[in-house]
Scaffold this motif. Structure first.
Motif, PDB file in Angstrom:
ATOM      1  N   THR A 168      -9.443 -29.121  15.207  1.00  0.00           N
ATOM      2  CA  THR A 168      -9.867 -28.711  13.876  1.00  0.00           C
ATOM      3  C   THR A 168     -11.195 -29.373  13.520  1.00  0.00           C
ATOM      4  N   PHE A 169     -12.129 -28.577  13.022  1.00  0.00           N
ATOM      5  CA  PHE A 169     -13.496 -28.996  12.715  1.00  0.00           C
ATOM      6  C   PHE A 169     -14.251 -29.455  13.958  1.00  0.00           C
ATOM      7  N   GLY A 170     -13.766 -29.053  15.129  1.00  0.00           N
ATOM      8  CA  GLY A 170     -14.414 -29.459  16.370  1.00  0.00           C
ATOM      9  C   GLY A 170     -15.763 -28.824  16.599  1.00  0.00           C
ATOM     10  N   VAL A 171     -16.029 -27.703  15.926  1.00  0.00           N
ATOM     11  CA  VAL A 171     -17.329 -27.032  16.054  1.00  0.00           C
ATOM     12  C   VAL A 171     -18.330 -27.647  15.088  1.00  0.00           C
ATOM     13  N   ASP A 172     -17.950 -27.726  13.835  1.00  0.00           N
ATOM     14  CA  ASP A 172     -18.871 -28.149  12.775  1.00  0.00           C
ATOM     15  C   ASP A 172     -18.527 -29.574  12.338  1.00  0.00           C
ATOM     16  N   CYS A 173     -18.862 -30.548  13.158  1.00  0.00           N
ATOM     17  CA  CYS A 173     -18.589 -31.943  12.841  1.00  0.00           C
ATOM     18  C   CYS A 173     -19.766 -32.799  13.294  1.00  0.00           C
ATOM     19  N   ASP A 174     -19.694 -34.062  12.963  1.00  0.00           N
ATOM     20  CA  ASP A 174     -20.722 -35.013  13.401  1.00  0.00           C
ATOM     21  C   ASP A 174     -20.238 -35.866  14.568  1.00  0.00           C
ATOM     22  N   TYR A 175     -18.936 -36.195  14.547  1.00  0.00           N
ATOM     23  CA  TYR A 175     -18.342 -36.993  15.626  1.00  0.00           C
ATOM     24  C   TYR A 175     -16.955 -36.454  15.938  1.00  0.00           C
ATOM     25  N   TRP A 176     -16.588 -36.573  17.193  1.00  0.00           N
ATOM     26  CA  TRP A 176     -15.199 -36.361  17.595  1.00  0.00           C
ATOM     27  C   TRP A 176     -14.541 -37.727  17.725  1.00  0.00           C
ATOM     28  N   LEU A 177     -13.445 -37.949  17.008  1.00  0.00           N
ATOM     29  CA  LEU A 177     -12.624 -39.144  17.231  1.00  0.00           C
ATOM     30  C   LEU A 177     -11.695 -38.793  18.380  1.00  0.00           C
ATOM     31  N   LEU A 178     -12.106 -39.175  19.577  1.00  0.00           N
ATOM     32  CA  LEU A 178     -11.535 -38.635  20.807  1.00  0.00           C
ATOM     33  C   LEU A 178     -10.735 -39.693  21.555  1.00  0.00           C
ATOM     34  N   PHE A 179      -9.642 -39.231  22.167  1.00  0.00           N
ATOM     35  CA  PHE A 179      -8.756 -40.122  22.893  1.00  0.00           C
ATOM     36  C   PHE A 179      -8.707 -39.714  24.362  1.00  0.00           C
ATOM     37  N   ALA A 180      -8.918 -40.694  25.219  1.00  0.00           N
ATOM     38  CA  ALA A 180      -8.944 -40.469  26.663  1.00  0.00           C
ATOM     39  C   ALA A 180      -8.298 -41.676  27.325  1.00  0.00           C
ATOM     40  N   ARG A 181      -8.329 -41.701  28.650  1.00  0.00           N
ATOM     41  CA  ARG A 181      -7.779 -42.849  29.367  1.00  0.00           C
ATOM     42  C   ARG A 181      -8.784 -43.362  30.394  1.00  0.00           C
ATOM     43  N   LEU A 182      -8.667 -44.623  30.714  1.00  0.00           N
ATOM     44  CA  LEU A 182      -9.500 -45.205  31.757  1.00  0.00           C
ATOM     45  C   LEU A 182      -9.171 -44.540  33.080  1.00  0.00           C
ATOM     46  N   GLU A 183     -10.179 -44.179  33.805  1.00  0.00           N
ATOM     47  CA  GLU A 183      -9.998 -43.503  35.090  1.00  0.00           C
ATOM     48  C   GLU A 183      -9.076 -44.331  35.985  1.00  0.00           C
ATOM     49  N   GLY A 184      -8.032 -43.682  36.522  1.00  0.00           N
ATOM     50  CA  GLY A 184      -7.085 -44.352  37.412  1.00  0.00           C
ATOM     51  C   GLY A 184      -5.907 -44.991  36.707  1.00  0.00           C
ATOM     52  N   SER A 185      -5.884 -44.985  35.366  1.00  0.00           N
ATOM     53  CA  SER A 185      -4.784 -45.619  34.636  1.00  0.00           C
ATOM     54  C   SER A 185      -3.653 -44.624  34.383  1.00  0.00           C
ATOM     55  N   ARG A 186      -2.505 -45.173  34.007  1.00  0.00           N
ATOM     56  CA  ARG A 186      -1.351 -44.342  33.657  1.00  0.00           C
ATOM     57  C   ARG A 186      -0.709 -44.900  32.395  1.00  0.00           C
ATOM     58  N   GLY A 187      -0.047 -44.027  31.640  1.00  0.00           N
ATOM     59  CA  GLY A 187       0.666 -44.477  30.458  1.00  0.00           C
ATOM     60  C   GLY A 187      -0.267 -44.854  29.323  1.00  0.00           C
ATOM     61  N   LYS A 188       0.338 -45.410  28.258  1.00  0.00           N
ATOM     62  CA  LYS A 188      -0.429 -45.712  27.050  1.00  0.00           C
ATOM     63  C   LYS A 188      -1.397 -46.866  27.230  1.00  0.00           C
ATOM     64  N   ASP A 189      -1.143 -47.760  28.194  1.00  0.00           N
ATOM     65  CA  ASP A 189      -1.963 -48.964  28.321  1.00  0.00           C
ATOM     66  C   ASP A 189      -3.394 -48.681  28.745  1.00  0.00           C
ATOM     67  N   GLY A 190      -3.651 -47.505  29.297  1.00  0.00           N
ATOM     68  CA  GLY A 190      -5.009 -47.191  29.731  1.00  0.00           C
ATOM     69  C   GLY A 190      -5.790 -46.344  28.749  1.00  0.00           C
ATOM     70  N   THR A 191      -5.238 -46.104  27.555  1.00  0.00           N
ATOM     71  CA  THR A 191      -5.885 -45.170  26.632  1.00  0.00           C
ATOM     72  C   THR A 191      -6.941 -45.860  25.761  1.00  0.00           C
ATOM     73  N   VAL A 192      -7.952 -45.083  25.388  1.00  0.00           N
ATOM     74  CA  VAL A 192      -9.024 -45.594  24.536  1.00  0.00           C
ATOM     75  C   VAL A 192      -9.311 -44.587  23.432  1.00  0.00           C
ATOM     76  N   GLY A 193      -9.814 -45.104  22.309  1.00  0.00           N
ATOM     77  CA  GLY A 193     -10.265 -44.261  21.203  1.00  0.00           C
ATOM     78  C   GLY A 193     -11.765 -44.391  21.055  1.00  0.00           C
ATOM     79  N   LEU A 194     -12.475 -43.273  21.087  1.00  0.00           N
ATOM     80  CA  LEU A 194     -13.935 -43.274  21.065  1.00  0.00           C
ATOM     81  C   LEU A 194     -14.460 -42.344  19.980  1.00  0.00           C
ATOM     82  N   LEU A 195     -15.585 -42.717  19.402  1.00  0.00           N
ATOM     83  CA  LEU A 195     -16.306 -41.832  18.502  1.00  0.00           C
ATOM     84  C   LEU A 195     -17.464 -41.230  19.282  1.00  0.00           C
TER      85      LEU A 195
END
Length: 401
Positions: A168-195
């Protein structure tokens, strides 16, 4: 300091006095019933939310009502905010979506933000000067620890790869509050939140806004190919991603969606009552027919029951109760099912004419369907409730042993 919680910055510790709240409630109600209705016609006819509407919402302070004064907001408590959310939800669904999202994303960001990040992202978001799109869902995964979008560290930046959709609002926004994981990680412990800045290189945006209802709210499918993101744009620490995404955001957001169901159901009921009083058959308004009157009565009881549960869940979350997460799912599940029943009966009261776009109930009926998957389907809510129920039973059994 990252994670610094000044008084009230999690949305639980502040409130305005009764007079101020009454003034805000009257102001929002007058706007929804006046200018808001005119804007609804513009949105439906154009399929877009004009920038002038966003400006109006910002200038009236409607985008910062739920945030504490320390962040530039109005300082409402969460239960007070739910009362205003109820009124906003009687308006066009895209208007409700704007005020719901902007008044909620700060909860996800702020507890994990540094002072510099508060200045750059949180405060401008509360003010409505920037739009931050919550970016979690992926096309081939759920919305939890199974996310597969990845980042790898490259000096003072991350390189982001992956795909997100239904943003939602992914087209007309200034930043995506985006969630991804560190390459090679598994589960919640490798996740990061980025703007992630909207104009970042390597980011492809596909507009997927052609929806059944909630016209005017843009949605996007996003693809990232080695998109650079400064490490300084990471909220919290590596491994905090899911806590940022779900911890301070999902529970109150589900309650807010539950209240949006209540508000939209109230609008459907209002339209049904008005139509039943003016529509005449065989010399009598159809409101005099028991079949119609009973549908209206059932709707009234249904709405009040759902509203009571939503407000109970809101009060429990505001108090920091341990059962708030389960209650938020109960509230959302109950309110969504209520909205389905109420809008169906409201449309039935209108007869065949309600199916035509000339009647406002047609839009309400379409918009109501979106609530069934916003912040998780009914099946997800049942899973959350069942887990809490069984975990508590196991804990009691262990304590008694």
């Amino acid at each position: 300091m990252a994670g610094d919680r000044l008084a009230g910055l999690d949305g639980r510790g502040t409130a305005v006095d009764r007079e101020e709240y009454a003034r805000l409630l009257a102001e929002v109600t007058a706007w929804v019933e006046g200018p808001g209705e005119k804007w609804a016609g513009v949105i439906e006819s154009t399929g877009t939310v004009p920038q002038t509407l966003r400006t109006e919402l910002r200038e009236r302070g409607f985008l910062g009502l739920a945030a504490p004064r320390a962040l530039g907001g109005a300082g409402l408590s969460f239960t007070q905010w739910m009362g205003l959310m109820e009124v906003f939800s009687r308006s066009h669904a895209s208007i409700r979506m704007i005020v719901h999202v902007v008044n909620g994303t700060w909860r996800s960001m702020n507890p994990h933000a540094t002072e510099d990040q508060r200045r750059r992202f949180v405060v401008p978001s509360v003010a409505g000067d920037i739009t931050v799109a919550f970016t979690l869902t992926e096309p081939d995964n759920g919305t939890g620890a199974d996310i597969t979008s990845t980042v790898r560290r490259d000096g003072d930046r991350y390189l982001l790869n992956g795909t997100k959709h239904l943003i939602t609002f992914g087209v007309d926004c200034d930043y995506w509050l985006l969630f991804a994981r560190l390459e090679g990680s598994r589960g919640k412990d490798g996740t990061v939140g980025l703007l992630v800045a909207r104009d970042s290189p390597g980011a492809t945006v596909e507009d997927t806004s052609n929806t059944m209802g909630v016209r005017g709210t843009d949605h996007a499918r996003l693809t990232f190919r080695d998109t650079p993101v400064p490490v300084a744009n990471r909220l919290g620490q590596e491994g905090d991603g899911l806590a940022i995404a779900l911890g301070g955001f999902l529970t109150p957001s589900r309650i807010s969606v539950g209240m949006s169901c209540v508000g939209l159901a109230e609008r459907a009921q209002e339209l049904a009552v008005a139509y039943a009083r003016r529509r005449v058959t065989f010399g009598k308004p159809i409101a005099a027919r028991q079949a119609i009157a009973f549908m209206l009565a059932e709707n009234a009881a249904d709405i009040q029951a759902a509203r009571a549960l939503v407000m109970h869940a809101a009060a429990q979350w505001e108090a920091g109760a341990g059962d708030a997460a389960a209650l938020s799912s109960m509230a959302k599940l109950t309110a969504v099912d209520m909205l389905t029943r109420v809008t169906d009966k409201a449309l039935q009261v209108h007869g065949g004419l309600g199916y035509w776009k000339s009647e406002p109930i047609e839009r309400v009926y379409r918009d109501a369907r979106a609530q069934r998957f916003e912040e998780g389907t009914n099946e997800i809510q049942k899973a959350v409730i069942a887990k809490d129920l069984l975990d508590r039973a196991a804990a009691r059994e262990e304590a008694d042993a």
